[in-house]
Enzyme design. Sequence first.
Site, PDB file in Angstrom:
ATOM      1  N   LYS A 116       1.003  -1.159  -0.109  1.00 23.77           N
ATOM      2  CA  LYS A 116      -0.108   0.219  -0.031  1.00 23.77           C
ATOM      3  C   LYS A 116       0.701   1.084  -0.072  1.00 23.77           C
ATOM      4  O   LYS A 116       0.213   2.400  -0.466  1.00 23.77           O
ATOM      5  CB  LYS A 116      -0.918   0.045   1.096  1.00 23.77           C
ATOM      6  CG  LYS A 116      -2.064  -0.899   1.003  1.00 23.77           C
ATOM      7  CD  LYS A 116      -3.073  -0.869   2.069  1.00 23.77           C
ATOM      8  CE  LYS A 116      -3.988  -1.684   2.136  1.00 23.77           C
ATOM      9  NZ  LYS A 116      -5.279  -1.473   3.130  1.00 23.77           N
ATOM     10  N   GLY A 164      -9.168  -6.204   4.366  1.00 22.69           N
ATOM     11  CA  GLY A 164     -10.179  -6.705   4.796  1.00 22.69           C
ATOM     12  C   GLY A 164     -10.579  -5.857   6.338  1.00 22.69           C
ATOM     13  O   GLY A 164     -11.249  -6.363   7.164  1.00 22.69           O
ATOM     14  N   LYS A 201      -2.792  10.831   7.346  1.00 25.28           N
ATOM     15  CA  LYS A 201      -3.686  11.462   8.217  1.00 25.28           C
ATOM     16  C   LYS A 201      -5.015  10.963   8.246  1.00 25.28           C
ATOM     17  O   LYS A 201      -5.527  10.060   7.328  1.00 25.28           O
ATOM     18  CB  LYS A 201      -3.919  12.711   7.137  1.00 25.28           C
ATOM     19  CG  LYS A 201      -4.877  13.922   7.717  1.00 25.28           C
ATOM     20  CD  LYS A 201      -4.290  14.647   8.726  1.00 25.28           C
ATOM     21  CE  LYS A 201      -5.376  15.509   9.582  1.00 25.28           C
ATOM     22  NZ  LYS A 201      -4.744  15.823  10.824  1.00 25.28           N
ATOM     23  N   HIS A 208     -16.311   6.807   1.531  1.00 22.53           N
ATOM     24  CA  HIS A 208     -15.535   5.792   0.716  1.00 22.53           C
ATOM     25  C   HIS A 208     -16.198   5.822  -0.475  1.00 22.53           C
ATOM     26  O   HIS A 208     -17.304   5.073  -0.844  1.00 22.53           O
ATOM     27  CB  HIS A 208     -15.514   4.423   1.603  1.00 22.53           C
ATOM     28  CG  HIS A 208     -14.699   3.254   0.740  1.00 22.53           C
ATOM     29  ND1 HIS A 208     -13.705   2.638   1.080  1.00 22.53           N
ATOM     30  CD2 HIS A 208     -15.139   2.854  -0.507  1.00 22.53           C
ATOM     31  CE1 HIS A 208     -13.174   1.779   0.066  1.00 22.53           C
ATOM     32  NE2 HIS A 208     -14.193   1.844  -0.793  1.00 22.53           N
ATOM     33  N   GLU A 278     -10.107   2.524  -4.859  1.00 18.18           N
ATOM     34  CA  GLU A 278     -10.549   3.206  -3.763  1.00 18.18           C
ATOM     35  C   GLU A 278      -9.920   4.558  -3.385  1.00 18.18           C
ATOM     36  O   GLU A 278      -8.975   4.677  -3.177  1.00 18.18           O
ATOM     37  CB  GLU A 278     -10.461   2.158  -2.532  1.00 18.18           C
ATOM     38  CG  GLU A 278     -11.053   0.704  -2.753  1.00 18.18           C
ATOM     39  CD  GLU A 278     -10.963  -0.110  -1.551  1.00 18.18           C
ATOM     40  OE1 GLU A 278     -12.101  -0.872  -1.355  1.00 18.18           O
ATOM     41  OE2 GLU A 278     -10.313  -0.058  -0.704  1.00 18.18           O
ATOM     42  N   ASN A 293      -7.802  -2.629  -5.398  1.00 16.28           N
ATOM     43  CA  ASN A 293      -8.194  -3.996  -5.027  1.00 16.28           C
ATOM     44  C   ASN A 293      -7.930  -4.498  -6.691  1.00 16.28           C
ATOM     45  O   ASN A 293      -8.780  -4.413  -7.415  1.00 16.28           O
ATOM     46  CB  ASN A 293      -9.446  -4.012  -4.744  1.00 16.28           C
ATOM     47  CG  ASN A 293      -9.581  -3.514  -3.105  1.00 16.28           C
ATOM     48  OD1 ASN A 293     -10.561  -3.054  -2.789  1.00 16.28           O
ATOM     49  ND2 ASN A 293      -8.594  -3.840  -2.387  1.00 16.28           N
ATOM     50  N   ARG A 295      -8.655  -7.410  -8.070  1.00 16.10           N
ATOM     51  CA  ARG A 295      -9.434  -8.686  -8.293  1.00 16.10           C
ATOM     52  C   ARG A 295     -11.168  -8.104  -8.415  1.00 16.10           C
ATOM     53  O   ARG A 295     -11.326  -6.897  -8.437  1.00 16.10           O
ATOM     54  CB  ARG A 295      -9.572  -9.278  -6.967  1.00 16.10           C
ATOM     55  CG  ARG A 295      -9.963  -8.361  -5.665  1.00 16.10           C
ATOM     56  CD  ARG A 295     -10.150  -9.128  -4.316  1.00 16.10           C
ATOM     57  NE  ARG A 295      -9.949  -8.251  -3.220  1.00 16.10           N
ATOM     58  CZ  ARG A 295     -10.922  -7.622  -2.701  1.00 16.10           C
ATOM     59  NH1 ARG A 295     -12.082  -7.592  -3.230  1.00 16.10           N
ATOM     60  NH2 ARG A 295     -10.456  -6.768  -1.560  1.00 16.10           N
ATOM     61  N   VAL A 298     -16.440  -7.856  -4.011  1.00 14.53           N
ATOM     62  CA  VAL A 298     -17.965  -8.300  -3.150  1.00 14.53           C
ATOM     63  C   VAL A 298     -19.050  -7.651  -3.878  1.00 14.53           C
ATOM     64  O   VAL A 298     -19.847  -8.177  -4.238  1.00 14.53           O
ATOM     65  CB  VAL A 298     -17.781  -8.002  -1.761  1.00 14.53           C
ATOM     66  CG1 VAL A 298     -19.260  -8.502  -1.356  1.00 14.53           C
ATOM     67  CG2 VAL A 298     -16.804  -8.994  -1.045  1.00 14.53           C
TER      68      VAL A 298
HETATM   69  P1  ADP Z   1     -14.503  -5.554  -1.063  1.00 16.28           P
HETATM   70  O1  ADP Z   1     -13.875  -4.368  -1.047  1.00 16.28           O
HETATM   71  O2  ADP Z   1     -14.463  -6.611  -2.287  1.00 16.28           O
HETATM   72  O3  ADP Z   1     -15.702  -5.648  -0.331  1.00 16.28           O
HETATM   73  P2  ADP Z   1     -12.981  -6.916   1.283  1.00 16.28           P
HETATM   74  O4  ADP Z   1     -12.180  -5.994   1.729  1.00 16.28           O
HETATM   75  O5  ADP Z   1     -14.590  -6.776   2.090  1.00 16.28           O
HETATM   76  O6  ADP Z   1     -13.323  -6.455  -0.204  1.00 16.28           O
HETATM   77  O7  ADP Z   1     -12.611  -8.390   1.340  1.00 16.28           O
HETATM   78  C1  ADP Z   1     -13.360  -9.003   0.472  1.00 16.28           C
HETATM   79  C2  ADP Z   1     -12.956 -10.689   1.100  1.00 16.28           C
HETATM   80  O8  ADP Z   1     -11.500 -10.734   1.410  1.00 16.28           O
HETATM   81  C3  ADP Z   1     -13.557 -10.707   2.501  1.00 16.28           C
HETATM   82  O9  ADP Z   1     -13.846 -11.710   2.781  1.00 16.28           O
HETATM   83  C4  ADP Z   1     -12.313 -10.183   3.530  1.00 16.28           C
HETATM   84  O10 ADP Z   1     -12.350 -10.646   4.657  1.00 16.28           O
HETATM   85  C5  ADP Z   1     -11.144 -10.740   2.567  1.00 16.28           C
HETATM   86  N1  ADP Z   1      -9.807  -9.983   2.570  1.00 16.28           N
HETATM   87  C6  ADP Z   1      -9.466  -9.029   1.692  1.00 16.28           C
HETATM   88  N2  ADP Z   1      -8.087  -8.700   1.945  1.00 16.28           N
HETATM   89  C7  ADP Z   1      -7.604  -9.690   2.913  1.00 16.28           C
HETATM   90  C8  ADP Z   1      -6.539  -9.671   3.475  1.00 16.28           C
HETATM   91  N3  ADP Z   1      -5.201  -8.980   3.147  1.00 16.28           N
HETATM   92  N4  ADP Z   1      -6.278 -10.781   4.430  1.00 16.28           N
HETATM   93  C9  ADP Z   1      -7.322 -11.767   4.695  1.00 16.28           C
HETATM   94  N5  ADP Z   1      -8.695 -11.137   4.209  1.00 16.28           N
HETATM   95  C10 ADP Z   1      -8.853 -10.638   3.227  1.00 16.28           C
HETATM   96  P1  ADP Z   2      -8.337  -2.428   3.420  1.00 20.51           P
HETATM   97  O1  ADP Z   2      -7.303  -2.906   2.769  1.00 20.51           O
HETATM   98  O2  ADP Z   2      -8.793  -3.022   4.737  1.00 20.51           O
HETATM   99  O3  ADP Z   2      -9.551  -2.191   2.706  1.00 20.51           O
HETATM  100  P2  ADP Z   2      -8.435   0.552   3.051  1.00 20.51           P
HETATM  101  O4  ADP Z   2      -7.127   1.390   3.167  1.00 20.51           O
HETATM  102  O5  ADP Z   2      -8.980   0.243   1.714  1.00 20.51           O
HETATM  103  O6  ADP Z   2      -7.870  -0.731   3.777  1.00 20.51           O
HETATM  104  O7  ADP Z   2      -9.262   1.326   4.341  1.00 20.51           O
HETATM  105  C1  ADP Z   2     -10.512   0.637   4.569  1.00 20.51           C
HETATM  106  C2  ADP Z   2     -11.416   1.694   5.377  1.00 20.51           C
HETATM  107  O8  ADP Z   2     -10.651   2.268   6.321  1.00 20.51           O
HETATM  108  C3  ADP Z   2     -11.708   2.733   4.357  1.00 20.51           C
HETATM  109  O9  ADP Z   2     -12.803   2.480   3.612  1.00 20.51           O
HETATM  110  C4  ADP Z   2     -12.197   3.843   5.435  1.00 20.51           C
HETATM  111  O10 ADP Z   2     -13.402   3.479   6.047  1.00 20.51           O
HETATM  112  C5  ADP Z   2     -11.282   3.816   6.519  1.00 20.51           C
HETATM  113  N1  ADP Z   2     -10.041   4.339   6.142  1.00 20.51           N
HETATM  114  C6  ADP Z   2      -8.782   4.215   5.457  1.00 20.51           C
HETATM  115  N2  ADP Z   2      -7.764   4.947   5.435  1.00 20.51           N
HETATM  116  C7  ADP Z   2      -8.302   5.953   6.236  1.00 20.51           C
HETATM  117  C8  ADP Z   2      -8.031   7.305   6.552  1.00 20.51           C
HETATM  118  N3  ADP Z   2      -6.717   7.924   6.123  1.00 20.51           N
HETATM  119  N4  ADP Z   2      -8.819   8.365   7.051  1.00 20.51           N
HETATM  120  C9  ADP Z   2      -9.926   7.712   7.492  1.00 20.51           C
HETATM  121  N5  ADP Z   2     -10.513   6.627   7.207  1.00 20.51           N
HETATM  122  C10 ADP Z   2      -9.674   5.708   6.486  1.00 20.51           C
HETATM  123 MG    MG Z   3      -9.914  -1.248   0.854  1.00 15.07          MG
END
Ligand code: ADP
Ligand code: ADP
Ligand code: MG
Length: 453
Positions: A116, A164, A201, A208, A278, A293, A295, A298
Amino acid sequence: MFEKILIANRGEIAVRIIRSCKELGIRTVAVYSEADANSMHVQMADEAICIGRAPSSESYLRVDRLISAAEIADVDAIHPGYGFLSENPHFADVCEKCNIRFIGPSSRAMNALQDKAVSRELAKKAGVPVPPGSDGVVETETEALATAKKIGYPVLIKAIAGGGGRGMRIAHNDISLVKGYHTARNEAEKAFGNSGVYIEKYFENPHHIEFQILADQRGNIVHFGERDCSIQRRHQKLIEETPSPLIENKFKDLRKKMGKAAVRIAEIAQYNSTGTVEFIVDDQGNFYFLEVNKRIQVEHPITEEVTGTDLIRLQILIAMGEPLKLSQGDVHFRGHSIECRINAEDPFDDFRPSPGRIEMYYAPGGRGVRVDSHAYAGYVIPSSYDSMIGKLITYGRDRREAIDRMSRALGEYMITGIKTTIAFEQMILQDPDFRRGVYSTGFIEQLMRRGTQ
Ligand code: ADP
Ligand code: ADP
Ligand code: MG
């Protein structure tokens, strides 16, 4: 043309992929763990191979067993779904080396967007704004403190390998930063096998908003519009919709700007499959890149509903080497679509998972209603995996119609024997702020606080 595809996944997404394959005339091979012997994807596929015991580390995450299964079944390609190995460049690489097509981006494109902190740099290079933060990985406590001083509190410590909704920690001052820095590193090491963290920050109550992109092997890239995924619990999406009410009601010009930014990032990464870029957006309409992402996601069905496409079919055709037969001007949006994730969990007990046997099951139907699920009466939800057991998607001519239809469909959905998120989602749909389209990622927390007052 692919004749046979192995699906390296389970649950609703395995079922969803089998559906597209059937329509394309492609035969399917399911893999399953011992806990999933009675799962719907096993029933629906043409062939099924058991690949190990219940824990995913002994089945769905075992590259060697998946490849053996693919060789025994003699498939042309593997679809990884989401989660599990879907974003693992090593797996994509092994597939290619074994002469099995991986249905997803090339391992090179995946690598470019894997970490990331590296993706952030790539977005900067593409001229796309990123949240103020560290330059790459934060190696020491001193560096963490200096970054926080530069950008100001609150800050978010994030795992470079996170996903996740896990691997994130908020810090409001120097003391919680130092403590959070070390815990975040330890947790990231345990959860992702990588202790690297970076600092961003922390935006209070942002939106989102993500863009669906589609890129072929020849450099053609288009976007399929946005999805608003601000209704989240623990940084995990619960309800998604398109178009985004924030963009529709307040910042109409954002669609074009953010869409362009998403395509630009895909271009620089030489991306070549379906993917999602995203962003978070603040109340002033400023947007910032979060991650890509790599892939199918969901929440892809809501995009399918408003664009009239089958994204998984396109993903498979692209992997076969077919060019995209459309340009940005050919992508049209019609109506409004919403998705509710149906999880086997108790929303009133901190979303604690509620595995077990489904006693009665009746799925809603009627016009504009779509159910993507692997659940059925008598199905025993295993405790080893994600608690999502289905997705309810509605379509309407406008937002109002999509919401009313969702509310009607949630009311019809009958699942007994386990706890689900259905009643909670019904509550969200009745909320006046949600109805007005005024909500942020803080919505559920605020709703819960109001509920306990
Ligand atoms: P989406 O943006 O497609 O909704 P999610 O963040 O909800 O993606 O992830 C989709 C699925 O993949 C979920 O079952 C989530 O728990 C799993 N997942 C995504 N990234 C990871 C990760 N780095 N490690 C474990 N599980 C993950
Ligand atoms: P993941 O790989 O777990 O999906 P993301 O970076 O996509 O991680 O962030 C998941 C969620 O966390 C975002 O949808 C948002 O709600 C929150 N988030 C992530 N980064 C920030 C930020 N800098 N400030 C506030 N909320 C955040
Ligand atoms: Mg994300």
